[in-house]
Write a protein that holds these residues in place. Structure first.
Motif, PDB file in Angstrom:
ATOM      1  N   UNK A   1      -6.033  -2.932  -5.587  1.00 45.32           N
ATOM      2  CA  UNK A   1      -6.170  -3.659  -4.432  1.00 45.32           C
ATOM      3  C   UNK A   1      -6.162  -5.236  -4.661  1.00 45.32           C
ATOM      4  N   UNK A   2      -6.616  -5.538  -5.857  1.00 46.18           N
ATOM      5  CA  UNK A   2      -6.638  -7.268  -6.362  1.00 46.18           C
ATOM      6  C   UNK A   2      -6.499  -7.216  -7.642  1.00 46.18           C
TER       7      UNK A   2
ATOM      8  N   UNK B   1      -8.100  -5.915 -13.259  1.00 48.20           N
ATOM      9  CA  UNK B   1      -8.796  -6.264 -14.558  1.00 48.20           C
ATOM     10  C   UNK B   1      -9.856  -5.322 -14.942  1.00 48.20           C
ATOM     11  N   UNK B   2     -10.750  -5.199 -13.810  1.00 45.58           N
ATOM     12  CA  UNK B   2     -11.917  -4.176 -13.986  1.00 45.58           C
ATOM     13  C   UNK B   2     -11.443  -2.952 -14.539  1.00 45.58           C
ATOM     14  N   UNK B   3     -10.252  -2.307 -13.847  1.00 37.67           N
ATOM     15  CA  UNK B   3      -9.852  -0.966 -14.229  1.00 37.67           C
ATOM     16  C   UNK B   3      -9.159  -1.056 -15.670  1.00 37.67           C
TER      17      UNK B   3
ATOM     18  N   UNK C   1       0.731  -1.312  -0.149  1.00 38.30           N
ATOM     19  CA  UNK C   1      -0.138   0.075  -0.042  1.00 38.30           C
ATOM     20  C   UNK C   1       0.886   1.129   0.051  1.00 38.30           C
ATOM     21  N   UNK C   2       2.060   0.947   0.381  1.00 39.92           N
ATOM     22  CA  UNK C   2       3.075   2.365   0.238  1.00 39.92           C
ATOM     23  C   UNK C   2       3.364   2.812  -1.039  1.00 39.92           C
ATOM     24  N   UNK C   3       3.269   1.429  -2.038  1.00 41.04           N
ATOM     25  CA  UNK C   3       3.538   1.721  -3.309  1.00 41.04           C
ATOM     26  C   UNK C   3       2.252   1.820  -4.187  1.00 41.04           C
ATOM     27  N   UNK C   4       1.280   1.147  -4.103  1.00 39.10           N
ATOM     28  CA  UNK C   4      -0.093   1.061  -4.884  1.00 39.10           C
ATOM     29  C   UNK C   4      -1.151   0.895  -3.923  1.00 39.10           C
ATOM     30  N   UNK C   5      -1.430   2.257  -3.461  1.00 38.97           N
ATOM     31  CA  UNK C   5      -2.790   2.340  -2.253  1.00 38.97           C
ATOM     32  C   UNK C   5      -3.975   2.712  -3.124  1.00 38.97           C
ATOM     33  N   UNK C   6      -4.005   2.738  -4.456  1.00 39.52           N
ATOM     34  CA  UNK C   6      -5.247   3.206  -5.090  1.00 39.52           C
ATOM     35  C   UNK C   6      -6.110   1.925  -5.371  1.00 39.52           C
TER      36      UNK C   6
END
Length: 578
Positions: free
Chosen positions: A28-29, A34-36, A19-24
Motif C-alpha cells: 500500500x506504500x 519496507x516494513x514487510x 490495487x487491481x495488481x497489488x491490493x495486499x
C-alpha cells in the motif's frame, strides 16, 4: 446519493489500477513495503512450512469473481489432450533427435518418454479428480509440499508454457515455409550480431502464435469443438503417413538400429519428453469438466496411452522411409516423402503438421491461461490475471499475458534452445508431482505422528538421492556398474520402506494411482534419469531462470502470499461488466 450509487456499481472487467495488481497491505506504500521486507526471513519460514488444503484451492476460485463454464466431457478431454500433445514432437523433434542422437532407436526413445509421461498422468489424475480446479500441478503441490515449492513449480510451469508455445510456433513457421515450397528457414531473418540460437528472427511464428492462442478467449466449448474436428483430420493424416512409411520404406534404413548407443537413446528420450507435454494442460480443464471423477481418468489416461502408441509407430515409419543420417532436422516428414518420390505428399504432410501445430497452440493457450489464473488467485502473481470474463467464462487477461510473452520469445529463440529448456522444466515439475502423490498418501496433518513424518522424508530422500545418483553415474560412466550396485538397492529399499513400514494415511476417494508407492517412485527415478541426459547448457539456463524466479519471490511473491494467508482478503465483487 448519486455518489453512493456509483460506489455500488460493479467493477468493469477491464479496469486497471494499482490495487487491481497489488491490493495486499504490504504494497500500500513504500513504508509498508519496507516494513514487510524487513520480515523477509520470518515470512520465508512461514511460507516454506505453510500448506494449502483441497477446500482452500477450490474456495480460492472466488478471486476470479465469475465462474468458468462447465461444458466438457471425457470425449472433449481426449481430443483436447490429442490436440495439445500431437504437434512439435512428432513432426519436428523426431527428425532432430533421430539424426543427432538416437537413429532408428528413436522408437525406443519415444517408448521411454511415453512410460514416464504415463506415470505422471496417473499422479495428475488422482489429484485432478479430488481437486478439480484450474491450477493443475501448482495447486496440487501447494497442498502437499507447500507454498515455496509450489512457487518454484509455478515458475517452471509458466516457463514451460511460454517456451513450449514459442517452440511450437517456430515449428509452425518451418512447416509453413515447406508447404509453400521454400526451405524451413526461408521466412526467418538472420542477424549475425546476435548469439547462436537467438539470431534467426521469426516474425511469422509470433503472428501465428497470437492468432491461434486468441481463439480460446472467445469460449472454451467453441475451442474444444474446433479442436475435436481438427484432431480427427490429424488422425487420418497420421494413418496415411504410417501406412505409406511401412509400405514404401526400407528395412535396411533401420540398420544400425542404435548407432549412438544407449546414451543417445536416453538423451533423445529426455528431449522427446517435450513431445508429451500438454496432458498437464488438460488437467487444468478440471474446473470446466462436467463430471471430473469419471471424465478426467478416461480423458487423460486414455489419450496418453493412444498417443504413445501413435508416436512409436510414426517414428518407426519415418525411420524406414529415410536413413537417419540424412533426415532433415526441421521438417523431417515432408522431406522424407520427397526421398521416396512422393513429392505431392510433402504438401499434404506439411498441411497436416500445420493443422496439428495450430490446434496445439490453441489448446496450449487454454491450459496456459488456466495455470496462470490459479497462480494469480493465490496472489503469487497479480490477481488482475485471475479474472474470468463474465460473458465468455474464460480467463482473457491470463491468456493474453502468456500469449504475448511467448510471441516475443518465438521471435528470437531457436527450437534447439527452446526444447532443452522446456524438457528440464517439465521433467522437474513431474518429478515433484510424484513426490507430492507419495506425501498425499502417507502424511495427513494432525493425524500422522512426528516419527512417521521423519520416516517418510528419510525414505523420500533415499528415493530421490539414489535416483539422482543413478542418473549422474550413468552419464559419467555409461559402461560402469559399481555405482549402480549402490544406488539401485537404495532406491529399492527406500520404496520398500514406504510400502512395508509406513501405513498409508489417506486413501483416494474416487480414483487412485495403482501400486503406490512403486509407480510414483519409479516416476521419480525415470524423470531424474531423463533430466541427467540433458546437456550442461540446459542446466545453466534452468538455473538462471530459477534464480530470476527466486529474486521475484523474495521481493514480491513472498509478501503477497503472506498477506493473503494472514489477512482477510478484501470483499470480492459479486459481478462485473464489460
Amino acid at each position: 446519493m448519486d455518489e453512493e450509487k456509483g460506489q455500488l456499481e460493479p467493477k468493469s472487467y477491464w479496469t486497471c489500477s494499482k490495487n487491481d495488481f497489488y491490493p495486499e497491505p504490504s504494497f500500500q506504500s513504500w513504508k509498508s513495503y519496507k516494513s514487510a521486507f524487513l520480515q523477509t526471513g520470518f515470512r520465508l519460514k512461514d511460507r516454506f512450512f505453510d500448506r494449502s488444503t483441497d477446500i482452500n484451492e477450490i474456495e480460492v476460485r472466488k478471486e476470479s469473481v465469475n465462474e468458468m463454464q462447465k461444458c466438457l466431457t471425457w470425449w472433449d478431454l481426449i481430443w483436447l489432450a490429442f490436440g495439445s500433445v500431437v504437434g512439435t514432437g512428432i513432426f519436428v523433434l523426431t527428425g532432430q533427435e533421430a539424426h543427432n542422437h538416437a537413429g532408428p532407436a528413436i522408437v525406443l526413445s519415444y517408448a521411454i518418454s511415453g512410460l514416464s509421461a504415463l506415470l505422471s498422468v496417473f499422479c495428475y489424475t488422482e489429484f485432478a479428480v479430488e481437486v478439480p480446479v484450474a491450477g493443475g500441478s501448482f495447486s496440487y503441490l501447494r497442498i502437499e509440499l507447500g507454498d515455496f515449492i509450489a512457487f518454484i513449480a509455478a515458475g517452471n510451469i509458466l516457463l514451460e508454457a511460454v517456451v513450449g508455445a514459442a517452440g511450437l510456433a517456430r515449428s509452425w513457421s518451418s512447416y509453413f515455409s515447406t508447404f509453400i515450397g521454400l526451405k524451413p528457414d526461408s521466412l526467418r531473418f538472420h542477424v549475425s550480431s546476435f548469439a547462436d540460437g537467438f539470431n534467426m528472427l521469426d516474425p511469422l511464428a509470433s503472428v501465428a502464435l497470437i492468432f491461434w492462442s486468441s481463439i480460446p478467449m472467445f469460449g472454451t466449448f467453441k475451442a474444444s469443438l474446433l479442436n475435436t474436428i481438427a484432431s480427427i483430420v490429424t488422425v487420418v493424416l497420421i494413418v496415411f503417413v504410417m501406412i505409406t512409411g511401412f509400405v514404401k520404406g526400407e528395412r535396411s534404413n533401420l540398420s544400425p538400429f542404435i548407432p549412438y548407443g544407449a546414451g543417445g537413446v536416453f538423451q533423445a528420450a529426455a528431449v522427446l519428453f517435450w513431445a508429451y507435454t500438454g496432458f498437464d494442460m488438460v488437467a487444468t480443464m478440471a474446473e470446466e469438466t462436467k463430471k471430473p471423477a469419471r471424465d478426467i481418468p478416461i480423458g487423460l489416461i486414455g489419450s496418453m496411452s493412444m498417443i504413445t502408441v501413435v508416436y512409436c509407430l510414426m517414428a518407426l515409419a519415418l525411420s524406414m522411409m529415410v536413413k537417419y543420417t540424412v533426415m532433415d532436422v526441421n521438417a523431417a516428414f515432408s522431406v522424407a516423402f520427397k526421398s521416396i518420390g512422393m513429392n505431392w505428399a510433402t504438401y499434404l504432410v506439411a498441411f497436416g503438421a500445420l493443422k496439428g501445430m495450430s490446434t496445439g497452440l490453441m489448446v496450449g493457450a487454454l491450459g496456459q491461461g488456466r495455470y496462470t489464473t490459479q497462480i494469480a488467485r493465490s496472489h503469487m502473481i497479480p490477481p488482475y490475471f485471475a479474472r474470468v470474463h463474465p460473458k465468455r467464462g474464460t480467463p482473457i487477461n491470463a491468456t493474453l499475458v502468456v500469449t504475448l510473452t511467448s510471441a516475443v520469445i518465438a521471435f528470437f529463440t531457436g527450437l534447439d534452445v527452446l526444447s532443452s529448456v522446456s524438457s528440464l522444466s517439465t521433467l522437474f515439475v513431474f518429478m515433484l508431482m510424484a513426490v507430492a502423490l507419495i506425501v498425499r498418501r502417507y502424511y495427513v496433518n494432525n493425524v500422522s505422528s512426528k516419527s512417521d513424518l521423519l520416516k517418510l522424508w528419510i525414505f523420500l530422500l533415499m528415493i530421490i538421492g539414489s535416483s539422482a545418483g543413478t542418473s549422474a553415474y550413468y552419464y559419467a560412466r555409461p559402461n560402469g556398474w559399481f555405482g549402480h550396485a549402490i544406488t539401485l538397492p537404495i532406491w529399492f529399499l527406500g520404496t520398500l520402506g514406504l510400502a512395508v513400514i509406513l501405513p498409508q494415511q489417506k486413501a483416494p476417494k474416487v480414483w487412485g494411482v495403482p501400486l503406490v508407492p512403486w509407480l510414483p517412485s519409479l516416476s521419480i527415478a525415470i524423470n531424474l534419469f531423463l533430466i541427467g541426459a540433458l546437456g550442461y547448457q540446459a542446466f545453466m539456463r534452468f538455473a538462471i531462470c530459477t534464480g530470476v524466479m527466486l529474486v521475484y519471490y523474495v521481493f514480491v511473491g513472498l509478501h503477497t502470499t503472506y498477506d493473503v494467508a494472514h489477512n482477510r482478503p478484501p470483499a470480492l465483487e459479486t459481478s462485473t461488466e464489460i
